[in-house]
Each structure stands twice: as structure tokens, then as C-alpha cells.
Design an enzyme around this catalytic site. Structure first.
Site, mmCIF file in Angstrom:
data_model
loop_
_atom_site.group_PDB
_atom_site.id
_atom_site.type_symbol
_atom_site.label_atom_id
_atom_site.label_comp_id
_atom_site.label_asym_id
_atom_site.label_seq_id
_atom_site.Cartn_x
_atom_site.Cartn_y
_atom_site.Cartn_z
ATOM 1 N N ASN A 7 -11.532 -21.178 20.577
ATOM 2 C CA ASN A 7 -11.621 -20.158 19.535
ATOM 3 C C ASN A 7 -12.960 -19.439 19.692
ATOM 4 O O ASN A 7 -13.999 -19.977 19.332
ATOM 5 C CB ASN A 7 -11.509 -20.850 18.165
ATOM 6 C CG ASN A 7 -11.622 -19.873 17.012
ATOM 7 O OD1 ASN A 7 -11.803 -18.677 17.215
ATOM 8 N ND2 ASN A 7 -11.518 -20.394 15.807
ATOM 9 N N ARG A 90 -7.099 -18.929 20.567
ATOM 10 C CA ARG A 90 -6.878 -18.213 19.317
ATOM 11 C C ARG A 90 -7.086 -16.728 19.592
ATOM 12 O O ARG A 90 -8.092 -16.327 20.182
ATOM 13 C CB ARG A 90 -7.877 -18.673 18.260
ATOM 14 C CG ARG A 90 -7.741 -17.855 17.008
ATOM 15 C CD ARG A 90 -8.593 -18.396 15.896
ATOM 16 N NE ARG A 90 -8.371 -17.606 14.711
ATOM 17 C CZ ARG A 90 -9.333 -17.018 14.008
ATOM 18 N NH1 ARG A 90 -10.594 -17.135 14.359
ATOM 19 N NH2 ARG A 90 -9.029 -16.310 12.943
#
Ligand code: ADP
Length: 396
Positions: A7, A90
Site C-alpha cells: 500500500n 492497493r
């Protein structure tokens, strides 16, 4: 067989390594302050914490350090990079193209790039992470999991703004909805816990963290969401204003002389709990101060819970009923008081809390509704990384 979840933020890379079979987190960590003087890495495994302060000049340096740390003889959890089967990334904005997670190809990269103007703070750094990870681990599957994908099932009557239609056709201006990876994870868990056929479920999911999305999930599919073209609208958040009259923007600009940049900053960074209370963007501080008599903190709590309540009512009406209400994210998982204030006087909708169970439900999965409550109310801690890992595993 392991899945690495990545992420990328504006100056950080968060990561988790999952054992694909056990669904267990083997290591999790964060590289922080990339390109700044005090950059660092912190990695936790079941056994040890690795903390390193060193210059990390770029995302490339950051990735190399992450892989070194996972392979570290003393603090690591792998012997060889070939143990990683796939990487889940992500990605914030998937526009209208991505309604589910997808294996990353050159065409997918181009699309994420194309949607960068819709999420200028997120998509470009997400892409940087994807490129670096693919450069270092070129022979394995990389999967993009989009925050907006879960809400792509919304019907046009929910996602369109009443603007001239060509702005939707030409510029893709519409509601997208955010926190979708959390919404998907939590609503899937709710389906499992409710033990009812998914098509019978009319659910409102309250993702109440620093950012907030309340969503209507009917038959397991998102049909409406409080966040919009950007994450700004909906319920007031830590520092974001949530819903305001758009006419106010012109008033602030023309009558008070505030520049667009100033207004943008006010709405995104100086509003919400912080703006109303003048004390903090953190709900814990707001509650503490309200309990010690601070009137503006009390007002911030009342506004916040009133606004969530209104969305619950609106979405119950939109779905033609409600049988499941879920609280998740920092505030939703941890604050019995805020949950109780939101549910107060919603008995007419069939929502009744069990006070003891509500007070006990802290950061764990639990039903908190009374036996007589028609609507089942649940606390479900969100786990976006696990959702990304599961989607990645499914595609890999
Ligand atoms: P994000 O991941 O978006 O930064 P989180 O889901 O961690 O946000 O939620 C952060 C919010 O949760 C903050 O407003 C914080 O005050 C609130 N929070 C965390 N623990 C509690 C608690 N025990 N009581 C009330 N609010 C809490």
C-alpha cells in the site's frame, strides 16, 4: 506460497506478507518518510521488531529495503524471494473500468494512469509502487485491488449527479464511492456471520475511521455510498467537512475572497471534527474533552452521530428495508458510546442495541443488537490487507 500486499502512500510504503494457506500475517511493516532526512523502516513479525533509520531516497530504495528485511537472517521470515507467489497492490481509483480486482498488465497500468486526475494524491504513487515491485519481481503475478471497485455495482440513479449529462459522458464526473475494499471485506464477513442467503440481506455498512463512507449493500452488492467523486462528501470526518451546500464555495470565494486553494484546504484539512471542536481530529480526544465539559466537542459528537443516523435512515429507505447494520474502522470498532448515540431512537427502524454486548465489543467481531432487535447490529473489524491478499490469491 506467500502473498505480499503493498500500500503506497505519498511518502510511505506499508506492506504485509501473508502465508497464503493459513491466511496468517507473517510480517508487516512500513517504510516512512521516503526522500526525507529521517526516513525509516519498521517491520514486525511474531517474534521480533526490526527498526532501521537510514536514508531511503526513493520508492525503489524503499522496495529493496523491504525485500532485504523480509529476507533478513535474524529478523526476516523468508529464505528466498521465490517464496513470494504474487503481489497485491492497493490502488485507489479504478474509474468505471474496474469493478473487481485485476491482474496488472501494461493496459491496466495505462488505465490507472488515465484515472490519475480523479485521484491525484493516490493513483500516481500507487503506480510508482506497482512499477517498482514489477521491476524487482518481474516473473510473478501482480494484482491491483481498487478502493472504488466494490461500489461499481451502484445503479445510475445513485451514482449520477444532476449536472448536464455530458459532464458524465465526457469527463466521467459521477459518484464513485471510497473505502470499497473495507466495504467488501466487512460485508462478506457479515454475510458469513448472519447465516442468511446473501440475496436476503439489506445492509448498511458504517466505515467510521479518519475517513468515512456509509454504504448501502443490498444482496451483497453496493447500491449507494456516502463518499462521492472524491472522498470529501458524506458524514463529517476527522478533518473533512463532509456534505456542505456547494453554493457555499462561491460565497467563500466571491464574498469572503478566499482562494480555491484556501477553500480546498479548509474543506479537506480544517473541517470535520477538528473544525467544529477546535480541539482535535481524533474522536478519542473529542470524547474525553466532551466528558470534561467542552461544549464544542460535545457538539462535534452530536453532529457526527446525527449525520451517520441520517444516512442509515436514507439507505434503509433506498433499499426498501434494513436487516443488518455493521460498524467498522477506528471509531466504529472501538467506540461503544458513538455506536450507542448513532443507534439511539432508531427503534422505529427495528434497531435495538444490547448495552452490555455493545460495551464489550472492542476491536472484535460481535453482534451488539438485543435479542428482540429486528435489525442485527454487528461490529466487524475491517481488514483491507487481508481482502487484498485474498483477491490476489484468487487471481494468482
Ligand atoms: P485510518 O485508518 O483512516 O487512519 P482508523 O480506522 O484508524 O483511520 O480510525 C481512526 C479514528 O478512530 C480516529 O478518529 C480515532 O480517534 C478513532 N478511534 C480509535 N480508537 C478509538 C476509541 N477507542 N474510541 C473512539 N475513537 C477511536
Amino acid at each position: 506460497m506467500k502473498i505480499l500486499v503493498i500500500n503506497c502512500g505519498s511518502s510511505s510504503i506499508k506492506y504485509q506478507l501473508f502465508d497464503a494457506k493459513m491466511k496468517q500475517v507473517m510480517a508487516k511493516g512500513i517504510v516512512q518518510k521516503i526522500g526525507q532526512d529521517d526516513s525509516s523502516l519498521r517491520q514486525e513479525t511474531g517474534q521480533a521488531t526490526l527498526q532501521r533509520e537510514l536514508p531511503i531516497l526513493s520508492y525503489r530504495d524503499g522496495f529493496e529495503l523491504i525485500l532485504q528485511s523480509l529476507l533478513d537472517k535474524k529478523h526476516g521470515v523468508m529464505k528466498d524471494l521465490s517464496e513470494i507467489t504474487a503481489v497485491g497492490h492497493r490502488a485507489v481509483h479504478g474509474g468505471e473500468k474496474f469493478f473487481q480486482s485485476t491482474i496488472i498488465t501494461e493496459e491496466v497500468i495505462q488505465k490507472i494512469e488515465e484515472y490519475a486526475p480523479l485521484a491525484p494524491l493516490h493513483n500516481p504513487v500507487n503506480l510508482m509502487g506497482i512499477r517498482e515491485a514489477m521491476r524487482i519481481l518481474p516473473d510473478i503475478t501482480h494484482v491491483a485491488v481498487f478502493d472504488t471497485a466494490f461500489h461499481q455495482t451502484m445503479p445510475p440513479k445513485a451514482y449520477l449527479y444532476a449536472l448536464p449529462y455530458e459532464y458524465y459522458e465526457n469527463n466521467k464526473i459521477r459518484r464513485y464511492g471510497f473505502h470499497g475494499t473495507s466495504g467488501k471485506y466487512v460485508s462478506q464477513r457479515a454475510v458469513e456471520l448472519m447465516k442468511l442467503p446473501v440475496e436476503n440481506l439489506k445492509m448498511v455498512v458504517c466505515h467510521l475511521g479518519s475517513g468515512i463512507t456509509v454504504s448501502a449493500v443490498s444482496g451483497g452488492k453496493s447500491v449507494d455510498a456516502s463518499s462521492g467523486f472524491t472522498p470529501l462528501p458524506g458524514v463529517m470526518m476527522g478533518t473533512r467537512s463532509g456534505d456542505i451546500d456547494p453554493g457555499l464555495i462561491f460565497y467563500l470565494n466571491r464574498q469572503l475572497g478566499l482562494s480555491p486553494e484556501h477553500i480546498d484546504s479548509m474543506l479537506n484539512r480544517e473541517g470535520g471534527l477538528l473544525g467544529v471542536s477546535g480541539v482535535s481530529n481524533d474522536m478519542r480526544q473529542i470524547i474525553d474533552n466532551a466528558e470534561r465539559g467542552n461544549k464544542r466537542c460535545r457538539l462535534a459528537m452530536e453532529m457526527f452521530t446525527y449525520q451517520v443516523k441520517k444516512y442509515i435512515g436514507a439507505y434503509a429507505a433506498a433499499m426498501g428495508g434494513l436487516n443488518t447494520l455493521v460498524f467498522t474502522a477506528g471509531i466504529g470498532e472501538n467506540s461503544p458510546l458513538i455506536r450507542a448515540m448513532i443507534c439511539n431512537k432508531l427503534e422505529f427502524l427495528g434497531i435495538e442495541l444490547d448495552e452490555k454486548m455493545n460495551n464489550e465489543a472492542l476491536d472484535k467481531e460481535q453482534f451488539i443488537s438485543a435479542a428482540s432487535s429486528k435489525v442485527k447490529v454487528l461490529v466487524i473489524p475491517t481488514n483491507e490487507e487481508l481482502m487484498i491478499a485474498l483477491d490476489t490469491l484468487a487471481l494468482a
